[in-house]
Design a protein around this motif. Sequence first.
Motif, PDB file in Angstrom:
ATOM      1  N   ILE A  17       0.851  -1.195   0.000  1.00  0.00           N
ATOM      2  CA  ILE A  17       0.000   0.000   0.000  1.00  0.00           C
ATOM      3  C   ILE A  17       0.882   1.238   0.000  1.00  0.00           C
ATOM      4  CG2 ILE A  17      -1.751   1.304   1.292  1.00  0.00           C
ATOM      5  CD1 ILE A  17      -2.592  -1.365   2.563  1.00  0.00           C
ATOM      6  N   ASP A  18       0.536   2.216  -0.807  1.00  0.00           N
ATOM      7  CA  ASP A  18       1.238   3.495  -0.823  1.00  0.00           C
ATOM      8  C   ASP A  18       0.793   4.284   0.410  1.00  0.00           C
ATOM      9  OD1 ASP A  18       2.263   6.008  -1.230  1.00  0.00           O
ATOM     10  OD2 ASP A  18       1.483   6.257  -3.261  1.00  0.00           O
ATOM     11  N   ALA A  19       1.661   4.343   1.409  1.00  0.00           N
ATOM     12  CA  ALA A  19       1.299   5.018   2.661  1.00  0.00           C
ATOM     13  C   ALA A  19       1.056   6.506   2.474  1.00  0.00           C
ATOM     14  CB  ALA A  19       2.396   4.793   3.698  1.00  0.00           C
ATOM     15  N   ALA A  20       1.606   7.067   1.396  1.00  0.00           N
ATOM     16  CA  ALA A  20       1.471   8.508   1.153  1.00  0.00           C
ATOM     17  C   ALA A  20       0.273   8.847   0.277  1.00  0.00           C
ATOM     18  CB  ALA A  20       2.753   9.038   0.508  1.00  0.00           C
ATOM     19  N   PRO A  28      -3.260   9.866  -0.928  1.00  0.00           N
ATOM     20  CA  PRO A  28      -4.322  10.616  -0.231  1.00  0.00           C
ATOM     21  C   PRO A  28      -5.580   9.787  -0.009  1.00  0.00           C
ATOM     22  CG  PRO A  28      -4.094  11.356  -2.509  1.00  0.00           C
ATOM     23  CD  PRO A  28      -2.941  10.453  -2.238  1.00  0.00           C
ATOM     24  N   ASN A  29      -5.778   8.759  -0.832  1.00  0.00           N
ATOM     25  CA  ASN A  29      -6.971   7.931  -0.713  1.00  0.00           C
ATOM     26  C   ASN A  29      -6.595   6.493  -0.347  1.00  0.00           C
ATOM     27  OD1 ASN A  29      -9.735   7.855  -0.710  1.00  0.00           O
ATOM     28  ND2 ASN A  29      -9.918   7.333  -2.860  1.00  0.00           N
ATOM     29  N   ARG A  30      -5.704   6.375   0.641  1.00  0.00           N
ATOM     30  CA  ARG A  30      -5.130   5.086   0.999  1.00  0.00           C
ATOM     31  C   ARG A  30      -6.188   4.061   1.393  1.00  0.00           C
ATOM     32  NH1 ARG A  30      -1.843   5.229   6.295  1.00  0.00           N
ATOM     33  NH2 ARG A  30      -3.674   4.221   7.180  1.00  0.00           N
ATOM     34  N   ASP A  31      -7.159   4.474   2.197  1.00  0.00           N
ATOM     35  CA  ASP A  31      -8.189   3.546   2.658  1.00  0.00           C
ATOM     36  C   ASP A  31      -8.981   2.965   1.491  1.00  0.00           C
ATOM     37  OD1 ASP A  31      -7.350   4.041   5.209  1.00  0.00           O
ATOM     38  OD2 ASP A  31      -8.993   5.410   5.709  1.00  0.00           O
ATOM     39  N   ASN A  32      -9.277   3.803   0.519  1.00  0.00           N
ATOM     40  CA  ASN A  32     -10.020   3.325  -0.654  1.00  0.00           C
ATOM     41  C   ASN A  32      -9.193   2.339  -1.462  1.00  0.00           C
ATOM     42  OD1 ASN A  32     -10.716   3.909  -3.817  1.00  0.00           O
ATOM     43  ND2 ASN A  32     -12.549   3.900  -2.536  1.00  0.00           N
ATOM     44  N   ASN A  45       4.168   1.111   2.127  1.00  0.00           N
ATOM     45  CA  ASN A  45       5.391   1.540   1.449  1.00  0.00           C
ATOM     46  C   ASN A  45       5.495   3.067   1.398  1.00  0.00           C
ATOM     47  OD1 ASN A  45       7.767   1.201  -0.027  1.00  0.00           O
ATOM     48  ND2 ASN A  45       6.693   1.251  -1.978  1.00  0.00           N
ATOM     49  N   LYS A  46       6.688   3.550   1.082  1.00  0.00           N
ATOM     50  CA  LYS A  46       6.979   4.985   0.920  1.00  0.00           C
ATOM     51  C   LYS A  46       6.892   5.734   2.252  1.00  0.00           C
ATOM     52  CE  LYS A  46       5.078   4.751  -3.783  1.00  0.00           C
ATOM     53  NZ  LYS A  46       4.216   5.366  -4.812  1.00  0.00           N
ATOM     54  N   GLU A  47       7.443   5.105   3.301  1.00  0.00           N
ATOM     55  CA  GLU A  47       7.396   5.736   4.626  1.00  0.00           C
ATOM     56  C   GLU A  47       8.189   7.027   4.670  1.00  0.00           C
ATOM     57  OE1 GLU A  47       9.906   5.899   7.231  1.00  0.00           O
ATOM     58  OE2 GLU A  47      11.502   5.279   5.866  1.00  0.00           O
ATOM     59  N   ASP A  48       9.122   7.196   3.728  1.00  0.00           N
ATOM     60  CA  ASP A  48       9.914   8.430   3.689  1.00  0.00           C
ATOM     61  C   ASP A  48       9.095   9.629   3.220  1.00  0.00           C
ATOM     62  OD1 ASP A  48       9.959   6.725   1.334  1.00  0.00           O
ATOM     63  OD2 ASP A  48      11.204   8.255   0.383  1.00  0.00           O
ATOM     64  N   LEU A  49       7.875   9.380   2.720  1.00  0.00           N
ATOM     65  CA  LEU A  49       7.047  10.468   2.192  1.00  0.00           C
ATOM     66  C   LEU A  49       5.942  10.894   3.159  1.00  0.00           C
ATOM     67  CD1 LEU A  49       6.591   9.290  -1.518  1.00  0.00           C
ATOM     68  CD2 LEU A  49       8.337  10.818  -0.567  1.00  0.00           C
TER      69      LEU A  49
END
Length: 443
Positions: A309-312, A314-318, A342-346
């Motif tokens: 999952i792209d942690a950054a 904006p619509n992560r839950d969807n 993923n992408k915890e640096d963002l």
Amino acid sequence: MIVRRRYNKVASFLCIKIKIIRKGKKVIIIEKVLLAAVMHERTNEQQFYYSLNELEALVKTAEGEVIKTIIQKRPRPHRAYYVGEGKLKEIKELINEFEIEIVITNEELSGGQIRNLQEQLEVRVIDRSQLILDIFAARARTKEGKLQVELAQYTYMLPRLHGQGADLSRLGAGIGTRGPGETKLETDRRHIRRRMDDIKKRLEQVVNQREQYRGNRKRHQLFQVAVVGYTNAGKSTLFNSLTKSDTLYEDKLFATLDPLTRRMKLPSNLEVLLTDTVGFIQDLPTALVAAFRSTLEEVKEADLIIHVIDAAAPNRDNHEQTVYQLLSELEADKIPILTIYNKEDLIDKTDFVPTTHPYLLISALDDNHIKHVKNKTERLIKEQWSHFALHVPESESTKLSKIRQYTILEKEEYQEKHFSYYLEGYVDPNHAIMREIKEFNHE
């Protein structure tokens, strides 16, 4: 160098986008795009605007450039034009002012709506589904992938032949114009149905081959892990880091289309099979899901799923819900899942709250984080397997080697007094190696 070409009605939208390599320089002809979307009365506003942003990303992936976005609030789409007649006039003015070459709607259109819009606007009109199909057509690499896309395109186009007329009978090369295969689409429904039947037969052969490969893997009984996730979540980047391979990964939607399987070595030296899969997306054309079912069967065959999952986003839950819904449709929702944000640096990690467990928050490019993923994967495998402890005589070197290969060993020491090896670890209770385990087991 980027070149833009004006819409040419005589050319019937052919050859709108080409790529030429000259003297080491790439020339890309890019189309100007206008997006049109209708916000219904009960539409979730946040979800609506995210969907529009996603549509713009899809256009970028297809080498287009969004010049204008038109939104209209209506109880429901106009039956003839999708948008109201007043908004249609506004779109026509924008097309002339900005030299728009293609209009893309955020919802599926009927053949009649497409025909009416093209007659009024005098530019090519496609919908979200056709755009996704076009991207898949451009990115399919394997024989199976190309056949599946072609079948999906025919399935999408068949009910729209009356509405689109001659436009669908021609092969194009721009956004929404990549016709199936290398032949012209005939408007004769019987011809298309015959072609679809032929593709299905050819796909059956490919699917049978894939099932044979799966059967071989099952006979070897290697643990299988499938990497799934929303498109552009970083699946291929994670896959490459875990397997030390160099498969394609881009900051574009659907960078990976065809499934790819590689071996991954865990900290205990156990080798498992890791499969990278096509990215999921909301409102994926039904025809495409059906056509790619055999490809997505790789997920159903997995022993463990890694959900990226792209942690950054904006619509992560969807994104999460879209993937879970598709996993349910594939009957793969009962398989154990490790969620990788993923992408915890963002992101700001102090505000991060996971919605799924077990999980890890990582950057797929960080070597230490990759070690954490492998360790966590191994722990989850041990939860599914059974513990064992045994002594293997040193004279049984062949069996000892097999036990090392197909189990997770946590302890191994040579006991000189007994001329044997003491082994302790975890094993798949359904694996053929259980014969050796039971022979020497001391638990």
